[in-house]
Scaffold this motif. Structure first.
Motif, short mmCIF file in Angstrom:
data_model
loop_
_atom_site.label_atom_id
_atom_site.label_comp_id
_atom_site.label_asym_id
_atom_site.label_seq_id
_atom_site.Cartn_x
_atom_site.Cartn_y
_atom_site.Cartn_z
N ALA A 102 0.86 -1.19 0.00
CA ALA A 102 0.00 0.00 0.00
C ALA A 102 0.89 1.24 0.00
O ALA A 102 1.95 1.26 0.63
N SER A 103 0.47 2.29 -0.70
CA SER A 103 1.32 3.48 -0.84
C SER A 103 1.39 4.29 0.45
O SER A 103 2.36 5.01 0.67
N THR A 104 0.39 4.19 1.31
CA THR A 104 0.43 4.86 2.61
C THR A 104 -0.13 3.91 3.66
O THR A 104 -0.94 3.04 3.36
N ASN A 105 0.33 4.05 4.88
CA ASN A 105 -0.18 3.28 6.02
C ASN A 105 -0.22 1.78 5.77
O ASN A 105 -1.16 1.08 6.16
N ALA A 106 0.79 1.27 5.09
CA ALA A 106 0.83 -0.16 4.73
C ALA A 106 0.86 -1.04 5.97
O ALA A 106 1.59 -0.77 6.93
N TRP A 107 0.06 -2.11 5.94
CA TRP A 107 0.15 -3.15 6.97
C TRP A 107 1.40 -3.94 6.61
O TRP A 107 1.42 -4.73 5.67
N ALA A 108 2.48 -3.68 7.33
CA ALA A 108 3.81 -4.14 6.93
C ALA A 108 4.31 -5.34 7.72
O ALA A 108 5.42 -5.80 7.47
#
Length: 169
Positions: A102-108
């Protein structure tokens, strides 16, 4: 609502070879399963989300794991920890389903911030946390809670099934 759930992964194979007087066989069977009682600690889960979803050609979506998804009864699901996830691309897809980044706030916590997994038509991805693991795969609302799913190309839509089991705390 109480939730009892499990995630399992299995692989079976049998390798054979014709020998002089017999046929040799090397059977393999690996099964891993995690069963979760209802609750929020180690070995427990209290939330589940499941859906069959379709993305337009070249389309993407960010699944918000903290408060936007709805369960089977229409209640918002807010995950704090993911205990298991299964994603399956439809065999009838022409394009691939790409999971992650995801480009922002990715569940990493599963794939890191920029990692992806490509699911070719008919492919599945399964991940199960161990029942003794209290941390599992953390979700951080507002900064680390978006799971991106993308259609890899133009021309045709893709369909995929998703099941997420987790805990609210």
């Amino acid at each position: 609502m109480p939730l009892n759930s499990s995630i399992s992964i299995a692989a079976d194979a049998s390798l054979t070879s014709a020998l002089d007087l017999t046929t040799g066989t090397a059977p393999l069977s690996v099964r891993k399963a995690s069963a979760f009682a209802s609750g929020t600690g180690a070995g427990k889960a209290d939330k589940v989300f499941s859906d069959r979803r379709t993305l337009a050609a070249s389309g993407t979506e960010d699944l918000d794991l903290a408060g936007v998804l709805l369960d089977a009864f229409g209640a918002a699901v807010t995950f704090a920890r993911i205990k298991g996830i299964v994603i399956s691309a439809a065999a009838s897809n022409t394009n691939n389903v790409v999971v992650g980044a995801a480009s922002t706030n990715a569940w990493a916590t599963m794939l890191n911030a920029t990692g992806t997994v490509t699911l070719r038509p008919g492919a599945s991805l399964g991940l199960a946390a161990g029942v003794a693991d209290a941390t599992c795969y953390a979700v951080t609302a507002g900064t680390g809670d978006l799971l991106k799913i993308a259609n890899s190309a133009a021309g045709t839509a893709v369909t995929y099934d998703i099941v997420i089991i987790g805990a609210s705390a």
